[in-house]
Design a protein around this motif. Structure first.
Motif, PDB file in Angstrom:
ATOM      1  N   ALA A  29       0.940  -1.132  -0.075  1.00 22.90           N
ATOM      2  CA  ALA A  29       0.073   0.177   0.018  1.00 22.90           C
ATOM      3  C   ALA A  29       0.723   1.226   0.101  1.00 22.90           C
ATOM      4  CB  ALA A  29      -0.846   0.207   1.180  1.00 22.90           C
ATOM      5  N   ALA A  30       2.248   1.335   0.402  1.00 21.73           N
ATOM      6  CA  ALA A  30       2.825   2.210   0.537  1.00 21.73           C
ATOM      7  C   ALA A  30       3.927   2.313  -0.641  1.00 21.73           C
ATOM      8  CB  ALA A  30       3.603   2.367   2.073  1.00 21.73           C
ATOM      9  N   GLU A  31       3.649   1.518  -1.425  1.00 20.36           N
ATOM     10  CA  GLU A  31       4.681   1.532  -2.662  1.00 20.36           C
ATOM     11  C   GLU A  31       4.693   3.003  -3.459  1.00 20.36           C
ATOM     12  OE1 GLU A  31       3.878  -1.737  -5.066  1.00 20.36           O
ATOM     13  OE2 GLU A  31       5.034  -3.214  -3.788  1.00 20.36           O
ATOM     14  N   ASN A 307      -1.243   4.775   5.680  1.00 21.78           N
ATOM     15  CA  ASN A 307       0.118   3.678   5.295  1.00 21.78           C
ATOM     16  C   ASN A 307       1.368   4.410   4.956  1.00 21.78           C
ATOM     17  OD1 ASN A 307      -1.457   1.585   5.607  1.00 21.78           O
ATOM     18  ND2 ASN A 307      -2.271   1.313   3.563  1.00 21.78           N
ATOM     19  N   ILE A 308       1.197   5.792   4.640  1.00 27.23           N
ATOM     20  CA  ILE A 308       2.339   6.918   4.556  1.00 27.23           C
ATOM     21  C   ILE A 308       3.117   6.971   5.668  1.00 27.23           C
ATOM     22  CG2 ILE A 308       3.095   8.940   3.553  1.00 27.23           C
ATOM     23  CD1 ILE A 308       1.540   7.565   1.522  1.00 27.23           C
ATOM     24  N   PRO A 309       4.410   6.359   5.647  1.00 24.97           N
ATOM     25  CA  PRO A 309       5.440   6.843   6.903  1.00 24.97           C
ATOM     26  C   PRO A 309       5.275   8.141   7.376  1.00 24.97           C
ATOM     27  CG  PRO A 309       6.473   5.625   5.422  1.00 24.97           C
ATOM     28  CD  PRO A 309       5.121   5.845   4.866  1.00 24.97           C
ATOM     29  N   ALA A 310       5.142   8.589   8.719  1.00 29.87           N
ATOM     30  CA  ALA A 310       5.312   9.876   9.401  1.00 29.87           C
ATOM     31  C   ALA A 310       6.351  10.922   8.863  1.00 29.87           C
ATOM     32  CB  ALA A 310       5.260   9.964  10.700  1.00 29.87           C
ATOM     33  N   ALA A 311       7.582  10.046   8.403  1.00 30.51           N
ATOM     34  CA  ALA A 311       8.802  10.639   8.031  1.00 30.51           C
ATOM     35  C   ALA A 311       8.534  11.354   6.602  1.00 30.51           C
ATOM     36  CB  ALA A 311       9.947  10.025   8.032  1.00 30.51           C
ATOM     37  N   GLU A 312       7.457  10.663   5.884  1.00 28.12           N
ATOM     38  CA  GLU A 312       7.427  11.302   4.369  1.00 28.12           C
ATOM     39  C   GLU A 312       6.339  12.266   4.316  1.00 28.12           C
ATOM     40  OE1 GLU A 312       6.715   7.988   1.652  1.00 28.12           O
ATOM     41  OE2 GLU A 312       8.736   6.998   2.340  1.00 28.12           O
ATOM     42  N   LEU A 313       5.685  12.560   5.356  1.00 24.15           N
ATOM     43  CA  LEU A 313       4.679  13.431   5.612  1.00 24.15           C
ATOM     44  C   LEU A 313       5.005  14.876   5.614  1.00 24.15           C
ATOM     45  CD1 LEU A 313       1.937  11.607   7.825  1.00 24.15           C
ATOM     46  CD2 LEU A 313       1.756  11.943   5.314  1.00 24.15           C
ATOM     47  N   PRO A 314       4.379  16.148   5.078  1.00 19.36           N
ATOM     48  CA  PRO A 314       4.846  17.155   5.117  1.00 19.36           C
ATOM     49  C   PRO A 314       4.510  17.732   6.706  1.00 19.36           C
ATOM     50  CG  PRO A 314       2.559  17.303   4.225  1.00 19.36           C
ATOM     51  CD  PRO A 314       3.070  15.834   4.323  1.00 19.36           C
ATOM     52  N   LYS A 315       4.980  18.875   7.065  1.00 24.74           N
ATOM     53  CA  LYS A 315       5.136  19.298   8.552  1.00 24.74           C
ATOM     54  C   LYS A 315       3.575  19.661   9.014  1.00 24.74           C
ATOM     55  CE  LYS A 315       6.818  22.934  11.687  1.00 24.74           C
ATOM     56  NZ  LYS A 315       5.691  23.149  12.357  1.00 24.74           N
ATOM     57  N   GLU A 316       2.847  20.476   8.158  1.00 21.82           N
ATOM     58  CA  GLU A 316       1.377  20.389   8.313  1.00 21.82           C
ATOM     59  C   GLU A 316       0.654  19.202   8.675  1.00 21.82           C
ATOM     60  OE1 GLU A 316       1.402  20.908   3.640  1.00 21.82           O
ATOM     61  OE2 GLU A 316       2.786  21.169   5.283  1.00 21.82           O
ATOM     62  N   LEU A 317       1.072  18.091   8.301  1.00 21.86           N
ATOM     63  CA  LEU A 317       0.340  16.998   8.547  1.00 21.86           C
ATOM     64  C   LEU A 317       0.896  16.270   9.844  1.00 21.86           C
ATOM     65  CD1 LEU A 317      -0.698  15.160   5.472  1.00 21.86           C
ATOM     66  CD2 LEU A 317      -2.203  16.333   6.765  1.00 21.86           C
ATOM     67  N   LYS A 318       2.195  16.326   9.853  1.00 27.61           N
ATOM     68  CA  LYS A 318       2.729  15.723  11.082  1.00 27.61           C
ATOM     69  C   LYS A 318       2.173  16.315  12.354  1.00 27.61           C
ATOM     70  CE  LYS A 318       7.284  14.490   8.844  1.00 27.61           C
ATOM     71  NZ  LYS A 318       8.546  14.903   9.004  1.00 27.61           N
TER      72      LYS A 318
END
Length: 387
Positions: A29-31, A307-318
């Motif tokens: 799912a995260a591919e 399913n998106i790793p937190a490290a790959e999210l932008p700051k506004e979503l983190k």
């Protein structure tokens, strides 16, 4: 007792197997989303554009830079049965002596892609020099090396533009054209210059062998846009659309930066209509950025936000609680849909104004008009209907 011990031993194994299955599903799912990926309600159009980048072709490159968006927009209102045709573009340059003689002075600039900002970016990097223009070689290269769709109902076309004799080089262009049509790929030839010269130097014959069209253009003619009262508001809303994009992953920073860069490039050709045509592309299914934008990824390709790793999210979503992240994406999607609707409404008004003015002006012999008239005619044979 033995049965109980056996069950106890089996339990961890089953638990491990289930964990592995869960992890595999999560990884799948995260591919990364591929930039050629189609949704269930989409059908495919593939256009390979082969541009002569020898010394005399600066005007051709200028027309391609300014009119990419208009060419793609031909399919904005099209339907193929119950599906929406979307465009993949591949780009080659040939005839430039900066390229290697060992490659027949050919370079694949881009394979088939739906990342139209990337296509625009590469067009703006093209320079001219030389050269030796081998039409047969570049057609054969495009036919053999590109990932052409196998579906017989897919409209697949090559557009090759240049100004030297068609039969130069080590590979016979007529053989390349025959191979193309055997694979269901139409070859359209665009001679930059005098029509009789193009006919006498093989450009007409090549198109005829591949069931394509022979066209001529004036590559040095400036494309003149009919300015409409709605243009400025359409281009303003196009810039506003950028605020609705939410980056993610390793491609996020590049994607958003290139979006802004291609807005700027289009604005340089405002008098040719590039800024308005780009805005219209950005309201359509052809403008898809799932590889770096979470709104497109979730809506068009079914990517699950969780399913998106937190490290790959932008700051506004983190900075948001996990439950609030989807709400944020939904809000951005709604903002985008509203802006796209506003642009489409303004464009309906604009088209009426332009249609009246166009009657007075007449069609110009430029790259965009040459390709536009052909794709509608040929795509119709694949049951693609235009509004």
């Amino acid at each position: 007792m033995a049965q109980a011990q056996g069950a106890m031993k089996a339990y961890p194994i089953r638990k491990l197997a289930l964990s592995l299955i869960a992890c595999t599903s999560l990884l799948r799912a995260a591919e990364p989303v591929k930039d050629t990926q189609l949704s269930a309600d989409e059908s495919l159009v593939q256009l390979a554009i082969l541009l002569d980048t020898s010394n005399s072709m600066d005007g051709l490159i200028e027309q391609a830079k300014s009119q990419l968006w208009k060419i793609v927009n031909e399919f904005n209102d099209a339907k193929q049965g119950d599906k929406k045709p979307v465009v993949q573009v591949a780009l080659y340059e040939y005839g430039n002596t900066n390229l290697s003689v060992g490659t027949n002075y050919i370079r694949q600039v881009l394979p088939f892609t739906r990342d139209l900002d990337k296509v625009s970016e590469q067009l703006f990097k093209l320079t001219t020099n030389g050269g030796d223009e081998y039409c047969g070689a570049v057609i054969r290269e495009a036919i053999d090396k590109l990932d052409w769709d196998k579906n017989g109902q897919t409209y697949k076309a090559v557009f090759i533009a240049g100004n030297e004799p068609f039969d130069q080089g080590p590979i016979k262009p007529n053989d390349s054209c025959k191979t193309a049509i055997q694979k269901g790929i139409v070859v359209n030839t665009i001679h930059c210059g005098n029509r009789a010269e193009g006919e006498n130097s093989g450009w007409r014959t090549g198109a005829a062998l591949a069931e394509g069209r022979f066209l001529t253009i004036d590559q040095d003619k400036a494309v003149v846009h009919i300015e409409a009262p709605q243009d400025k508001e359409i281009t303003r809303l196009s810039i506003e659309l950028n605020r609705t994009y939410v980056t993610y992953g390793k491609d996020g920073a590049r994607g958003i930066a290139n979006q802004t860069a291609q807005d700027s490039n289009a604005s340089k050709y405002e008098k040719s209509g590039a800024a308005v045509q780009r805005a219209l592309t950005k309201t359509s299914s052809n403008y898809k950025n799932s590889t770096w934008d979470l709104v497109d990824a979730c809506k068009k390709d079914g990517v699950k936000l969780e399913n998106i790793p937190a490290a790959e999210l932008p700051k506004e979503l983190k900075d948001l609680a996990p439950g609030a992240r989807q709400t944020y994406i939904d809000q951005k999607a709604a903002e985008r849909a509203k802006l796209q609707s506003d642009i489409s409404r303004l464009n309906e008004e604009r088209k009426k104004f332009v249609a009246e003015k166009a009657k007075e002006k007449g069609a110009e012999a430029t790259l965009d008009n040459a390709i536009s008239q052909v794709v509608r005619e040929q795509a119709a044979k694949k049951a693609i209907e235009f509004k």
